[in-house]
Design a protein around this motif. Structure first.
Motif, short mmCIF file in Angstrom:
data_model
loop_
_atom_site.label_atom_id
_atom_site.label_comp_id
_atom_site.label_asym_id
_atom_site.label_seq_id
_atom_site.Cartn_x
_atom_site.Cartn_y
_atom_site.Cartn_z
N GLN A 172 -8.37 -23.20 6.92
CA GLN A 172 -8.42 -22.92 5.43
C GLN A 172 -9.91 -22.83 4.93
O GLN A 172 -10.73 -23.59 5.32
CB GLN A 172 -7.62 -23.85 4.59
N ALA B 179 -1.74 -19.42 1.83
CA ALA B 179 -2.16 -20.78 1.05
C ALA B 179 -2.15 -21.70 2.22
O ALA B 179 -3.26 -22.60 2.24
CB ALA B 179 -1.24 -21.01 -0.10
N GLU B 180 -1.51 -21.76 3.16
CA GLU B 180 -1.53 -22.95 4.03
C GLU B 180 -2.35 -22.76 5.05
O GLU B 180 -2.55 -23.47 6.07
CB GLU B 180 -0.09 -23.13 4.60
N GLY B 181 -3.08 -21.65 5.25
CA GLY B 181 -4.22 -21.16 6.24
C GLY B 181 -3.74 -20.64 7.39
O GLY B 181 -2.62 -20.22 7.53
N THR C 295 -3.49 -20.76 11.90
CA THR C 295 -3.84 -21.09 13.11
C THR C 295 -4.98 -20.64 13.66
O THR C 295 -5.13 -19.47 13.56
CB THR C 295 -2.60 -21.23 13.99
N ARG D 231 -9.54 -28.25 8.70
CA ARG D 231 -8.65 -27.94 9.71
C ARG D 231 -7.59 -28.94 9.25
O ARG D 231 -8.14 -30.17 9.43
CB ARG D 231 -9.03 -27.88 11.01
N GLU D 232 -6.47 -28.56 9.03
CA GLU D 232 -5.54 -29.77 8.64
C GLU D 232 -4.23 -29.52 9.81
O GLU D 232 -4.04 -28.51 10.21
CB GLU D 232 -4.98 -29.48 7.26
N ARG E 32 -2.64 -27.13 14.06
CA ARG E 32 -3.69 -27.16 13.12
C ARG E 32 -3.77 -25.68 12.12
O ARG E 32 -3.39 -24.90 12.71
CB ARG E 32 -5.05 -27.30 13.45
N ARG E 33 -4.10 -26.11 10.91
CA ARG E 33 -4.17 -24.94 10.03
C ARG E 33 -5.56 -24.81 9.46
O ARG E 33 -6.17 -25.82 8.96
CB ARG E 33 -3.36 -24.94 8.78
N ASP F 189 -0.77 -29.06 10.72
CA ASP F 189 0.43 -28.18 10.21
C ASP F 189 1.64 -29.06 9.91
O ASP F 189 2.00 -29.61 10.96
CB ASP F 189 0.86 -26.99 11.23
N PRO F 190 1.97 -28.90 8.59
CA PRO F 190 3.01 -29.95 8.17
C PRO F 190 4.37 -29.45 9.21
O PRO F 190 5.29 -30.40 9.52
CB PRO F 190 3.38 -29.81 6.89
#
Length: 168
Positions: free
Chosen positions: A116, A69-71, A73, A103-104, A113-114, A106-107
């Motif tokens: 998705q 779900a979080e994608g 790397t 591309r978000e 970046r992740r 990564d928390p």
């Protein structure tokens, strides 16, 4: 020149210039290369009807089948796809511009970046997938199911053997 006459010509030419030489390994590699090229063209044609090239389709398929779900790397995406890490950034840029991936940050790691699929990316994969699989089955249909299984076994044996030599 069609493949069968080409291979016959290669054999005849080698027999003429080097009668004692066995060109069988060359002939087999040429056959593999021509097969791979024809398969690639046929696969790219179907993907092109969906507005994608093979590298883009492979990245979308990889995200669809493998991403949590979080994608993923970019490094994980490269490892799970047929795309080399060096060429992945440009392809990700293109897919981002087209709205097919996001591309978000990564928390858990602000430096990472992740990647998705977007809803549009998921829709594109779901539209392409049936055509892609139908095309690939058509391409393999000259061989019976047992022949396809044997081909897969032999190709896997060949590539694993070559990968083992690369590591040595």
């Amino acid at each position: 020149m069609p493949t069968r006459p080409l291979l016959e010509r290669i054999d005849a030419d080698w027999r003429r210039v080097r009668p004692g030489l066995d060109p069988t390994p060359m002939r087999r590699i040429i056959l593999l290369a021509r097969t791979a090229a024809q398969l690639a063209r046929a696969v790219e044609q179907v993907q092109g009807h969906h507005g994608l090239n093979s590298a883009q389709a492979d990245l979308l398929f990889t995200l669809y089948r493998s991403a949590p779900a979080e994608g993923l790397t970019p490094g994980d995406l490269a490892a799970l796809s047929a795309i080399t890490p060096a060429s992945i950034t440009n392809r990700l840029d293109t897919l981002t511009e087209r709205g097919l991936i996001s591309r978000e940050t990564d928390p858990a790691d602000a430096r990472s970046r992740r990647v998705q699929l977007t809803a549009a990316g998921r829709d594109r994969v779901e539209a392409l997938l049936p055509d892609h699989l139908r095309n690939e089955q058509r391409l393999l249909s000259t061989l019976s199911e047992p022949e396809q299984t044997e081909l897969e076994r032999l190709l896997l044996k060949l590539v694993v053997g070559m990968e083992g030599r690369e590591e040595s």
